[in-house]
Design a protein around this motif. Structure first.
Motif, PDB file in Angstrom:
ATOM      1  N   UNK A  53       0.650  -1.488  -0.183  1.00  0.00           N
ATOM      2  CA  UNK A  53       0.031  -0.103   0.145  1.00  0.00           C
ATOM      3  C   UNK A  53       0.809   0.914  -0.012  1.00  0.00           C
ATOM      4  N   UNK A  54       1.736   1.748   0.983  1.00  0.00           N
ATOM      5  CA  UNK A  54       2.993   2.444   0.766  1.00  0.00           C
ATOM      6  C   UNK A  54       3.800   2.915  -0.290  1.00  0.00           C
ATOM      7  N   UNK A  55       4.214   1.353  -0.883  1.00  0.00           N
ATOM      8  CA  UNK A  55       4.699   1.462  -2.074  1.00  0.00           C
ATOM      9  C   UNK A  55       4.315   2.129  -3.737  1.00  0.00           C
ATOM     10  N   UNK A  56       3.158   1.020  -3.690  1.00  0.00           N
ATOM     11  CA  UNK A  56       2.662   1.245  -5.097  1.00  0.00           C
ATOM     12  C   UNK A  56       1.082   2.173  -4.753  1.00  0.00           C
ATOM     13  N   UNK A  57       0.310   1.712  -3.564  1.00  0.00           N
ATOM     14  CA  UNK A  57      -1.176   2.237  -4.207  1.00  0.00           C
ATOM     15  C   UNK A  57      -0.956   3.527  -4.071  1.00  0.00           C
TER      16      UNK A  57
END
Length: 107
Positions: A53-57
Motif C-alpha cells: 500500500x505504501x509503495x504502490x497504491x
C-alpha cells in the motif's frame, strides 16, 4: 520524537547514552521476537499489507487525486494497473501469511 533527541548534544556522555538507548532497543526487539511464537509470520502479514500500500497504491492514488483532470487517459490507466497489481499482491501476501499463522495456531 526520537529518544536520542531528548539528550542535549553538548552533554559529555551523549555518545554513551546514545549507545545505551540503541542497545536497549535491539534487546527489546530480540525479546519480542523470542516471546511471540510466530513473530516472523506476524511481520510477514504486516509487511505484505503495508509495503504494497505504501509503495504502490498510495503514490498512484495521491497522483490521481492531486493531478485530477490534468492527466492523460494513459496515465490514469497506468495508475489503475499499478494500484490493481498492488492490491492483488497484498492480497496474496496476506493470504499466505494468514494461512501460515492459522497453521501455527491450529495445525
Amino acid at each position: 520524537m526520537c529518544l536520542e533527541e531528548l539528550i542535549p548534544s553538548s552533554n559529555p556522555n551523549f555518545y554513551m547514552y546514545s549507545m545505551l538507548i540503541r542497545t536497549a532497543l535491539v534487546f527489546s526487539t530480540l525479546l519480542v521476537g523470542l516471546a511471540v511464537p510466530f513473530f516472523g509470520l506476524v511481520m510477514s502479514l504486516t509487511g505484505s499489507l503495508l509495503t504494497m500500500f505504501v509503495s504502490l497504491v498510495l503514490p498512484c492514488a495521491c497522483f490521481i487525486s492531486i493531478r485530477g483532470g490534468k492527466i492523460s487517459r494513459f496515465q490514469v490507466a497506468l495508475c489503475v494497473t499499478i494500484i490493481t497489481v498492488g492490491v492483488v499482491s497484498s492480497g496474496f501476501g496476506s493470504y499466505s501469511a494468514l494461512s501460515g499463522i492459522i497453521e501455527e495456531l491450529f495445525g
